[in-house]
Design a protein around this motif. Structure first.
Motif: not given
Length: 467
Positions: A30-38
């Motif tokens: 979840l943290a990685g996906n947030y980081y990827k998109y933001n």
């Protein structure tokens, strides 16, 4: 050996552990996906059928994985011709090993870089003629300093990946040169001949292990190439191909892992890591360890499979970090080649005939000092090495106390059963395991991430990052 615990208890531990790992990895996802998109990050399009970006921020794997693919045809030629040479005249094997590696290096990095790599073992061979272990060790220290200065390749017109691969190749060649010289002195077989020099160069430039290791001691290498030709039976071919497929599968698994767990990208952005919750921190630490382990499982596994196909005894691939909780076991089972080198040429000679506690601590200090210098003298490597030495020293002291009769009687009287003794040993080893994890975070990700995890461990989670 420890006694068995009740199956229900073991399964309870296992379920709790697996549940914790899965949930923590989910938080990293979840943290990685947030980081990827933001925040962007270092990503490639990845496999099209997954519709997921791939984290390519781990510079080691970004260099190693293409190298494994491009070097594969050369290694196949190396193995095929080596078997023909062994069948026809095994005495020519070192010449073939040297020839195929020289051709590879000349094509990919040129004459100057190739000569630079060859100069080191040639120098060690000349110094070997003095027949002095002291001279060999002093020369080794000089070359270790040279390895840390890292200027030999800087004046050559090389790309970054070429420079990096040659640098780590030089580190392996240094250890092989030391192993050859010290083994020859120990066996009193020092001689001046072209054949001996070619044997040294063939050993140092053994293509399957030239760039990414691991280390095979010269004693094992020589024993392997002296063995007569063995026909390729169906069973032997089956073992070889299954092992190749095994490590190719782990390579694909690691690639898949990088499509979902963006731990490499996360560790490059401390600002984002600071706001993560405690479970994401657990998962991030575990992911860094698994990522590091799998890289070496693939590289060591493939190269050792080829070496074993040539009847050379090679070390086992790294043991899963999830199955290791003691510092000493990590050093024994993660990089066995390095462990064998340290034990044979440093630990045992320093230990001497009387292995007192003080001598064992001194021998360990010598080994970890070498580990620090061989991995290059950066501050984060120093912290990692120092904490590892502290952990091993604590183990040595505790084992010395635990071996005394008074302690054993006390332990039996207080804990009453072997099962309780096993539980107690696991309990008291837990702080050491946590220190091991924290020290490795420095090695995996550098000073900033290491300091952050250490601060988070002692001070707890920050308000904005608490779960």
């Amino acid at each position: 050996m420890y006694c068995d615990l009740p199956k229900l208890e073991i399964w309870t531990y296992f379920v709790i552990w697996v549940s914790g790992v899965v949930y923590s990895l989910y938080n990293v996802y979840l943290a990685g996906n947030y980081y990827k998109y933001n925040n962007g990050g270092i990503f490639s399009p990845g496999w099209s059928f997954l519709n997921q970006k791939k984290d390519v921020s781990d510079f080691e794997w970004a260099i190693w994985s293409p190298f494994l693919c491009t070097a594969a045809p050369w290694v196949c030629v190396h193995l095929l011709v080596a078997e023909v040479v062994r069948y026809a005249c095994k005495e020519l094997l070192p010449i073939w090993y040297l020839t195929v590696s020289m051709l590879y290096l000349l094509q990919h990095v040129g004459l100057l870089a190739t000569m630079s790599l060859a100069a080191e073992p040639c120098l060690m061979y000349l110094l070997l003629q003095l027949r002095s272990r002291t001279v060999v060790y002093i020369a080794g220290l000089f070359l270790l300093v040279l390895h840390n200065m890292d200027f030999r390749m800087n004046w050559m017109s090389l790309f970054y990946d070429q420079h990096y691969m040659l640098t780590i190749s030089s580190a392996w060649i240094y250890m092989r040169s030391q192993s050859f010289c010290l083994d020859r002195l120990m066996s009193n077989k020092v001689s001046v001949s072209v054949a001996e020099l070619v044997l040294l160069l063939g050993y140092c430039f053994y293509l399957p292990m030239l760039f990414l290791g691991p280390l095979v001691l010269f004693e094992e290498f020589e024993a392997g190439i002296l063995k007569p030709y063995a026909p390729w039976t169906v069973q032997r071919m089956k073992i070889f191909l299954l092992n190749i497929l095994r490590y190719v599968w782990w390579m694909c698994f690691l690639e898949l892992f990088l499509h979902f767990i963006y731990v490499g990208a996360l560790q490059m952005d401390l600002k984002h890591v600071r706001i993560l919750g405690v479970w994401a921190h657990y998962g991030m630490g575990f992911s860094m360890g698994i990522m590091f382990q799998l890289k070496y499982v693939v590289t060591y596994g493939l190269s050792c499979t080829v070496a074993r196909a040539e009847q050379i005894k090679a070390p086992a691939h790294p043991k899963c970090i999830s199955r290791i909780h003691l510092y000493s076991d990590m050093w024994r089972h993660f990089d066995q080649g390095l462990y064998f080198f340290l034990r044979k040429y440093m630990y045992v000679p320093v230990l001497g005939a009387s292995p007192s506690l003080a001598r064992r601590l001194l021998a360990s200090l010598v080994c970890f000092s070498f580990v620090y210098a061989w991995h290059k003298v950066f501050l984060f490597v120093l912290i990692w090495s120092a904490l590892n030495y502290a952990g091993v020293s604590i183990e040595i002291i505790c084992k010395a106390i635990g071996s005394t009769r008074r302690y054993q009687l006390c332990e039996k009287s207080l804990l009453s059963t072997p099962q309780n003794i096993r539980r107690f040993h696991a309990f008291i080893a837990t702080p050491l395991f946590m220190m091991s994890a924290l020290s490795n975070f420095y090695f995996f990700a550098g000073m900033e991430i290491g300091n952050h995890f250490l601060t988070r461990f002692f001070e707890g989670c920050e308000d904005e990052g608490c779960d």
